[in-house]
Design a protein around this motif. Sequence first.
Motif, PDB file in Angstrom:
ATOM      1  N   ASN A   1      34.547  39.290  39.666  1.00  0.00           N
ATOM      2  CA  ASN A   1      35.659  40.116  40.124  1.00  0.00           C
ATOM      3  C   ASN A   1      36.870  39.735  39.279  1.00  0.00           C
ATOM      4  O   ASN A   1      37.638  38.846  39.624  1.00  0.00           O
ATOM      5  N   ILE A   2      37.017  40.393  38.136  1.00  0.00           N
ATOM      6  CA  ILE A   2      38.065  39.974  37.201  1.00  0.00           C
ATOM      7  C   ILE A   2      39.461  40.208  37.766  1.00  0.00           C
ATOM      8  O   ILE A   2      40.374  39.413  37.532  1.00  0.00           O
ATOM      9  N   THR A   3      39.651  41.288  38.525  1.00  0.00           N
ATOM     10  CA  THR A   3      40.980  41.519  39.122  1.00  0.00           C
ATOM     11  C   THR A   3      41.261  40.495  40.215  1.00  0.00           C
ATOM     12  O   THR A   3      42.407  40.090  40.415  1.00  0.00           O
ATOM     13  N   GLY A   4      40.209  40.075  40.924  1.00  0.00           N
ATOM     14  CA  GLY A   4      40.388  39.043  41.947  1.00  0.00           C
ATOM     15  C   GLY A   4      40.816  37.724  41.321  1.00  0.00           C
ATOM     16  O   GLY A   4      41.677  37.018  41.852  1.00  0.00           O
ATOM     17  N   ILE A   5      40.215  37.383  40.175  1.00  0.00           N
ATOM     18  CA  ILE A   5      40.580  36.149  39.469  1.00  0.00           C
ATOM     19  C   ILE A   5      42.028  36.226  39.002  1.00  0.00           C
ATOM     20  O   ILE A   5      42.797  35.272  39.142  1.00  0.00           O
ATOM     21  N   MET A   6      42.420  37.377  38.450  1.00  0.00           N
ATOM     22  CA  MET A   6      43.796  37.534  37.982  1.00  0.00           C
ATOM     23  C   MET A   6      44.777  37.471  39.145  1.00  0.00           C
ATOM     24  O   MET A   6      45.825  36.827  39.053  1.00  0.00           O
ATOM     25  N   SER A   7      44.452  38.148  40.244  1.00  0.00           N
ATOM     26  CA  SER A   7      45.353  38.184  41.408  1.00  0.00           C
ATOM     27  C   SER A   7      45.594  36.800  41.986  1.00  0.00           C
ATOM     28  O   SER A   7      46.694  36.478  42.435  1.00  0.00           O
ATOM     29  N   ALA A   8      44.556  35.972  41.970  1.00  0.00           N
ATOM     30  CA  ALA A   8      44.661  34.642  42.575  1.00  0.00           C
ATOM     31  C   ALA A   8      45.359  33.628  41.679  1.00  0.00           C
ATOM     32  O   ALA A   8      45.654  32.515  42.111  1.00  0.00           O
ATOM     33  N   HIS A   9      45.657  34.012  40.435  1.00  0.00           N
ATOM     34  CA  HIS A   9      46.229  33.038  39.495  1.00  0.00           C
ATOM     35  C   HIS A   9      47.450  33.575  38.758  1.00  0.00           C
ATOM     36  O   HIS A   9      47.625  33.341  37.564  1.00  0.00           O
ATOM     37  N   GLY A  10      48.300  34.327  39.456  1.00  0.00           N
ATOM     38  CA  GLY A  10      49.589  34.686  38.878  1.00  0.00           C
ATOM     39  C   GLY A  10      49.673  36.015  38.161  1.00  0.00           C
ATOM     40  O   GLY A  10      50.720  36.328  37.591  1.00  0.00           O
ATOM     41  N   CYS A  11      48.592  36.810  38.179  1.00  0.00           N
ATOM     42  CA  CYS A  11      48.613  38.122  37.509  1.00  0.00           C
ATOM     43  C   CYS A  11      48.323  39.255  38.495  1.00  0.00           C
ATOM     44  O   CYS A  11      47.654  40.237  38.152  1.00  0.00           O
ATOM     45  N   LYS A  12      48.797  39.116  39.726  1.00  0.00           N
ATOM     46  CA  LYS A  12      48.482  40.098  40.766  1.00  0.00           C
ATOM     47  C   LYS A  12      49.089  41.469  40.470  1.00  0.00           C
ATOM     48  O   LYS A  12      48.467  42.510  40.717  1.00  0.00           O
ATOM     49  N   VAL A  13      50.301  41.505  39.940  1.00  0.00           N
ATOM     50  CA  VAL A  13      50.953  42.791  39.677  1.00  0.00           C
ATOM     51  C   VAL A  13      50.175  43.577  38.628  1.00  0.00           C
ATOM     52  O   VAL A  13      49.922  44.773  38.777  1.00  0.00           O
ATOM     53  N   PHE A  14      49.749  42.897  37.580  1.00  0.00           N
ATOM     54  CA  PHE A  14      48.951  43.564  36.555  1.00  0.00           C
ATOM     55  C   PHE A  14      47.602  43.999  37.115  1.00  0.00           C
ATOM     56  O   PHE A  14      47.141  45.122  36.877  1.00  0.00           O
ATOM     57  N   ALA A  15      46.950  43.119  37.896  1.00  0.00           N
ATOM     58  CA  ALA A  15      45.639  43.439  38.475  1.00  0.00           C
ATOM     59  C   ALA A  15      45.734  44.632  39.411  1.00  0.00           C
ATOM     60  O   ALA A  15      44.880  45.537  39.383  1.00  0.00           O
ATOM     61  N   ASP A  16      46.762  44.674  40.268  1.00  0.00           N
ATOM     62  CA  ASP A  16      46.934  45.793  41.191  1.00  0.00           C
ATOM     63  C   ASP A  16      47.188  47.095  40.440  1.00  0.00           C
ATOM     64  O   ASP A  16      46.700  48.166  40.832  1.00  0.00           O
TER      65      ASP A  16
END
Length: 411
Positions: free
Chosen positions: A187-202
């Motif tokens: 879950n690449i967006t989940g990994i990004m969201s959990a580590h400071g890249c939530k705005v980009f992932a969303d």
Amino acid sequence: MQQRQLLLLLTFSLFLAFQTSNGHNITRLLAKHPSLSTFNHYLTLTHLAQEINRRTTITVLALDNAAMSSLLSKNPSIYTMKNILSLHVLLDYFGAKKLHQITNGTALAATMFQATGVAPGVSGFVNITDFKGGKVGFGAEDNGGSLDSLFVKSVEELPYNISVIQISKALPSAVAEAPTPGPSELNITGIMSAHGCKVFADTLLAYPAAMGTYEDNVDGGLTVFCPLDDAFKAFLPKFKNLTASGKESFLEFFGVPVYQSLSMLKSNNGLMNTLATDGASKFDFTVQNEGEEVTLKTKINTVKITGTLLDEQPVAIYTTDKVLMPRELFKAAPTPAPAPAPEVAADAPKASKSKSKSKSKSAPGPASDSPADSPDGDPADQAADENAAVSFKGGRFVAVGLSFLLVLLLL
């Protein structure tokens, strides 16, 4: 006589210069040792061999065929096996001599598993302790201090480039041995969201076509450069001004359709295509590095890689300090022209005409009201950096040329 001695010394120095520039090949080194054939085979299957060959100052803790059979009896997936074996690759040089000269008798070494970014806390470190009586013990730091894997022998040493030493058994680690999902299950967006890249992932999730492009490339290889939350949040007004197709291309611009580990990025300067690259629409950027710092550049701006969220072939995800802007969607702010001298004031309309012509060139896909942004580094700066790199690489050959000239003078 003295001249002949100087000549011999100089020739030997040149030989060493070329000899040390040659890289190592872990597969070939281990091929000379049949008792390590299974270990060698799995370094290739997991693609760790490629990573080891790209690194310097490294130690491989090799396992013989019996130790590998014990490890394989647990039926780990190939992805879990990669984590286990990467724990056996130390990011420092430990030859047999150094193992018995460790300061205060113990050392904590980072591993390739720790460098992937998926090892929490100290789970990616290995404790090395020189016991009395000549024994040296190894143990994963997250294994409760157990050091029951012992040094057996030195297999190959190329000081201070690579050392291959055999240990008695695999280093147990609950984290490394945990079931690891395959690429398609990530879950690449989940990994990004959990580590400071939530705005980009969303934002990526809000555009299914762009998200689908990322998902389609996961199995074959994918590298993502996600801007940190504060940077992307500040950038959202500019993003909203893009056309629908521009938004999709912009989001795809942050993905590269091949796996690039951090060590690969540090060793491969140059242009890199992205998921948005399509014929005339280049949507590329330049990778440059200086020491441990890796930067990504377009003609609009420059960003720096600040962290690793995931580095598990075939997927790597990195964070960047700012939002990288493709020149196909954004225009660089024009460089202010110096004030004209009074005697050439009549030529001012020509500058205006040139500026107007520049504005008339529109990149494919941007919105009509896309904002202009000041570049962090203009093309001249980029060219200067590239020239500096060429100059640095050429220094070796200049030194060799001067050495041969000295030889001629001595004859």
